[in-house]
Write a protein that holds these residues in place. Structure first.
Motif, PDB file in Angstrom:
ATOM      1  N   ASP A 181       0.845  -1.199   0.000  1.00 38.94           N
ATOM      2  CA  ASP A 181       0.000   0.000   0.000  1.00 38.94           C
ATOM      3  C   ASP A 181       0.881   1.250   0.000  1.00 38.94           C
ATOM      4  N   GLU A 223       0.161   4.172   0.716  1.00 38.57           N
ATOM      5  CA  GLU A 223      -0.132   5.011   1.874  1.00 38.57           C
ATOM      6  C   GLU A 223       0.708   4.583   3.079  1.00 38.57           C
ATOM      7  N   GLN A 224       1.138   3.324   3.089  1.00 38.09           N
ATOM      8  CA  GLN A 224       1.884   2.771   4.206  1.00 38.09           C
ATOM      9  C   GLN A 224       3.385   2.644   3.945  1.00 38.09           C
ATOM     10  N   PHE A 225       3.769   2.459   2.675  1.00 37.97           N
ATOM     11  CA  PHE A 225       5.170   2.191   2.329  1.00 37.97           C
ATOM     12  C   PHE A 225       5.684   3.187   1.302  1.00 37.97           C
ATOM     13  N   ARG A 272       8.059   1.486   5.856  1.00 35.21           N
ATOM     14  CA  ARG A 272       6.848   2.069   6.432  1.00 35.21           C
ATOM     15  C   ARG A 272       7.225   3.351   7.153  1.00 35.21           C
ATOM     16  N   ASP A 306       6.382   4.351  10.082  1.00 31.92           N
ATOM     17  CA  ASP A 306       6.747   4.142  11.484  1.00 31.92           C
ATOM     18  C   ASP A 306       8.107   3.477  11.664  1.00 31.92           C
ATOM     19  N   TRP A 345       5.001  12.811   1.540  1.00 30.08           N
ATOM     20  CA  TRP A 345       4.396  11.557   1.971  1.00 30.08           C
ATOM     21  C   TRP A 345       4.266  11.519   3.488  1.00 30.08           C
TER      22      TRP A 345
END
Length: 80
Positions: free
Chosen positions: A23, A25-27, A37, A39, A77
């Motif tokens: 995704d 949005e996540q990576f 990611r 986080d 991002w």
């Protein structure tokens, strides 16, 4: 693939192929070797000539640098 707990798993896919399955949005694709990611980014430091030096968690054995060309996209991002 290195998981948050530091466990590593071999994969047969290229980083380009992995990027297509994760995704966006996540990576984020940091450079030719690293897809991470948000986080997993522990610290961002300014590098030479507009590059960014990242410290990841879990840490990598080598430096993780984001090019000047990708630095703006990374900031956008992270700010979304």
């Amino acid at each position: 693939v290195v998981m948050r707990a530091g466990r590593a798993f071999p994969v047969s896919l290229s980083l380009d192929e992995l990027e297509q399955t994760f995704d966006p949005e996540q990576f984020f694709r940091l450079n030719r070797q690293v897809l991470a990611r948000a986080d997993a980014i522990a610290r961002i430091e300014r590098g030479f000539k507009g590059k960014l030096e990242l410290r990841l968690n879990p840490p990598l054995d080598e430096d993780c640098t984001v090019s000047q060309e990708r630095a703006g996209a990374l900031r956008d991002w992270l700010d979304r």
